[in-house]
Write a protein that holds these residues in place. Sequence first.
Motif, mmCIF file in Angstrom:
data_model
loop_
_atom_site.group_PDB
_atom_site.id
_atom_site.type_symbol
_atom_site.label_atom_id
_atom_site.label_comp_id
_atom_site.label_asym_id
_atom_site.label_seq_id
_atom_site.Cartn_x
_atom_site.Cartn_y
_atom_site.Cartn_z
ATOM 1 N N TRP A 117 -41.639 -31.057 40.432
ATOM 2 C CA TRP A 117 -42.503 -30.825 41.588
ATOM 3 C C TRP A 117 -41.842 -29.909 42.612
ATOM 4 O O TRP A 117 -42.513 -29.113 43.273
ATOM 5 C CB TRP A 117 -42.881 -32.155 42.240
ATOM 6 N N VAL A 118 -40.517 -30.016 42.722
ATOM 7 C CA VAL A 118 -39.813 -29.111 43.634
ATOM 8 C C VAL A 118 -39.928 -27.677 43.136
ATOM 9 O O VAL A 118 -40.149 -26.750 43.920
ATOM 10 C CB VAL A 118 -38.329 -29.517 43.760
ATOM 11 N N ALA A 119 -39.784 -27.489 41.833
ATOM 12 C CA ALA A 119 -39.948 -26.151 41.256
ATOM 13 C C ALA A 119 -41.367 -25.640 41.442
ATOM 14 O O ALA A 119 -41.582 -24.445 41.680
ATOM 15 C CB ALA A 119 -39.589 -26.182 39.764
ATOM 16 N N LEU B 196 -42.846 -21.694 38.347
ATOM 17 C CA LEU B 196 -44.137 -22.287 37.992
ATOM 18 C C LEU B 196 -44.200 -22.630 36.514
ATOM 19 O O LEU B 196 -44.696 -23.688 36.124
ATOM 20 C CB LEU B 196 -45.271 -21.331 38.364
ATOM 21 N N GLY B 197 -43.700 -21.724 35.690
ATOM 22 C CA GLY B 197 -43.684 -21.984 34.251
ATOM 23 C C GLY B 197 -42.819 -23.180 33.905
ATOM 24 O O GLY B 197 -43.200 -24.031 33.095
ATOM 25 N N PHE B 198 -41.663 -23.272 34.548
ATOM 26 C CA PHE B 198 -40.768 -24.413 34.338
ATOM 27 C C PHE B 198 -41.443 -25.712 34.755
ATOM 28 O O PHE B 198 -41.373 -26.726 34.052
ATOM 29 C CB PHE B 198 -39.482 -24.199 35.135
ATOM 30 N N ALA B 199 -42.117 -25.679 35.898
ATOM 31 C CA ALA B 199 -42.787 -26.876 36.405
ATOM 32 C C ALA B 199 -43.916 -27.323 35.476
ATOM 33 O O ALA B 199 -44.073 -28.516 35.197
ATOM 34 C CB ALA B 199 -43.327 -26.625 37.806
ATOM 35 N N LEU B 200 -44.701 -26.374 34.993
ATOM 36 C CA LEU B 200 -45.821 -26.706 34.106
ATOM 37 C C LEU B 200 -45.325 -27.278 32.782
ATOM 38 O O LEU B 200 -45.857 -28.271 32.278
ATOM 39 C CB LEU B 200 -46.681 -25.472 33.865
#
Length: 212
Positions: free
Chosen positions: A174-176, A189-193
């Motif tokens: 969520w921080v990312a 965003l890609g990492f978070a998803l």
Amino acid sequence: MKYNCFKILRWVFIGVLIVLVVWLIRKAGIEQLREQVDRFGIWAPAIVFGLRFTSVIVPVLPGTAYAILAGGLFGFAQGLLVVALADLASCTFNFYVARRYGRDLVERFVGPSFMEKVDRLGQRHLERNFFLMTGFLMTGLFDFVAYAVGLTSTRWQSYVMALLVSILIAKPLWVAAGAGIFEGSRLFLGFALLGAFGVGIVTAIVQRKTEP
């Protein structure tokens, strides 16, 4: 039926709060807002820490938006540090309260309507399976899990280890997302998803394993 309504309203409120936070920050301008935040010095992360801490102690309050806000205001590294410390402190507090004072005080924090969730989690024998306990701490139920595990015979050392592992794996997501939204970083965003998808799989697995 009443519990389902609370659950739906909670997630609706979380969604509205996230959208509102993103809109306000984008309208104000992330750089200008960060300059204002810098003027508060240590008080800015302390405030976000306090909000996140409170949202875990009182699980009916949404905490996801604060993790996103931390990523947006402070960047990924500092935002993650604030959220990780808040979750470590609050989940340790939840465990201690449950272990030291028992079910009655836990019910005062979560309320009678949500105490049933704590009881159900406690009946899933998380103390017998370290990986299952870690998996549940990675889900959105982690605040309730902290209370539930405290009511079991789980050793303090095992719980802290599971908590640390869950924080290292799940909290950066969520921080990312916050850092990615406010900085326009496709990498974050890609990492978070991808991470959220992985946590979703973990959630489905642990819930299936504990179904009666």
